[in-house]
Design a protein around this motif. Sequence first.
Motif, PDB file in Angstrom:
ATOM      1  N   MET A   1     -17.365  16.268 -42.763  1.00  0.00           N
ATOM      2  CA  MET A   1     -16.684  15.033 -42.427  1.00  0.00           C
ATOM      3  C   MET A   1     -16.523  14.895 -40.916  1.00  0.00           C
ATOM      4  O   MET A   1     -16.785  13.857 -40.355  1.00  0.00           O
ATOM      5  CB  MET A   1     -15.325  15.010 -43.134  1.00  0.00           C
ATOM      6  N   ALA A   2     -16.076  15.953 -40.255  1.00  0.00           N
ATOM      7  CA  ALA A   2     -15.837  15.886 -38.813  1.00  0.00           C
ATOM      8  C   ALA A   2     -17.150  15.737 -38.052  1.00  0.00           C
ATOM      9  O   ALA A   2     -17.207  15.016 -37.058  1.00  0.00           O
ATOM     10  CB  ALA A   2     -15.093  17.125 -38.341  1.00  0.00           C
ATOM     11  N   SER A   4     -19.875  14.242 -39.057  1.00  0.00           N
ATOM     12  CA  SER A   4     -20.394  12.881 -39.194  1.00  0.00           C
ATOM     13  C   SER A   4     -19.624  11.911 -38.296  1.00  0.00           C
ATOM     14  O   SER A   4     -20.200  10.980 -37.746  1.00  0.00           O
ATOM     15  CB  SER A   4     -20.334  12.414 -40.643  1.00  0.00           C
ATOM     16  N   THR A   5     -18.322  12.120 -38.117  1.00  0.00           N
ATOM     17  CA  THR A   5     -17.526  11.276 -37.225  1.00  0.00           C
ATOM     18  C   THR A   5     -17.953  11.486 -35.782  1.00  0.00           C
ATOM     19  O   THR A   5     -18.104  10.527 -35.029  1.00  0.00           O
ATOM     20  CB  THR A   5     -16.024  11.599 -37.384  1.00  0.00           C
ATOM     21  N   ILE A   6     -18.157  12.744 -35.399  1.00  0.00           N
ATOM     22  CA  ILE A   6     -18.596  13.034 -34.031  1.00  0.00           C
ATOM     23  C   ILE A   6     -19.985  12.456 -33.785  1.00  0.00           C
ATOM     24  O   ILE A   6     -20.235  11.859 -32.739  1.00  0.00           O
ATOM     25  CB  ILE A   6     -18.561  14.558 -33.775  1.00  0.00           C
ATOM     26  N   ARG A   8     -21.277   9.929 -35.181  1.00  0.00           N
ATOM     27  CA  ARG A   8     -21.194   8.475 -35.181  1.00  0.00           C
ATOM     28  C   ARG A   8     -20.681   7.947 -33.838  1.00  0.00           C
ATOM     29  O   ARG A   8     -21.152   6.946 -33.339  1.00  0.00           O
ATOM     30  CB  ARG A   8     -20.296   7.992 -36.313  1.00  0.00           C
ATOM     31  N   TRP A   9     -19.666   8.612 -33.240  1.00  0.00           N
ATOM     32  CA  TRP A   9     -19.009   8.075 -32.054  1.00  0.00           C
ATOM     33  C   TRP A   9     -19.527   8.642 -30.748  1.00  0.00           C
ATOM     34  O   TRP A   9     -19.294   8.062 -29.696  1.00  0.00           O
ATOM     35  CB  TRP A   9     -17.502   8.309 -32.139  1.00  0.00           C
TER      36      TRP A   9
END
Length: 91
Positions: A1-2, A4-6, A8-9
């Motif tokens: 999860m973390a 994929s967030t990193i 993405r941003w």
Amino acid sequence: MASSTISRWLRPEVYPLFAAVGVAVGICGMQLVRNICTNPEVRVTKENRAAGVLDNFSEGEKYAEHALRKFVRNKSPEIMPSINGFFSDPK
């Protein structure tokens, strides 16, 4: 999860967004510090707050007429006056 967030941003496309937000936060912080430290109407310490309303017009004038305002006072309100003059003034 973390991860994929990193992923993405933290793309190169969002670096200008981070820069613009960082500059805006920096300007807000600078104005906050300026108001707290140099504004004659803001009193942080208890001793200064006990003084009440002061008629210190010279200190207020010094705060209002800061260096940037003095610098731009007699300047033309154009961003690029030479380019504006080139395209607007007929020869």
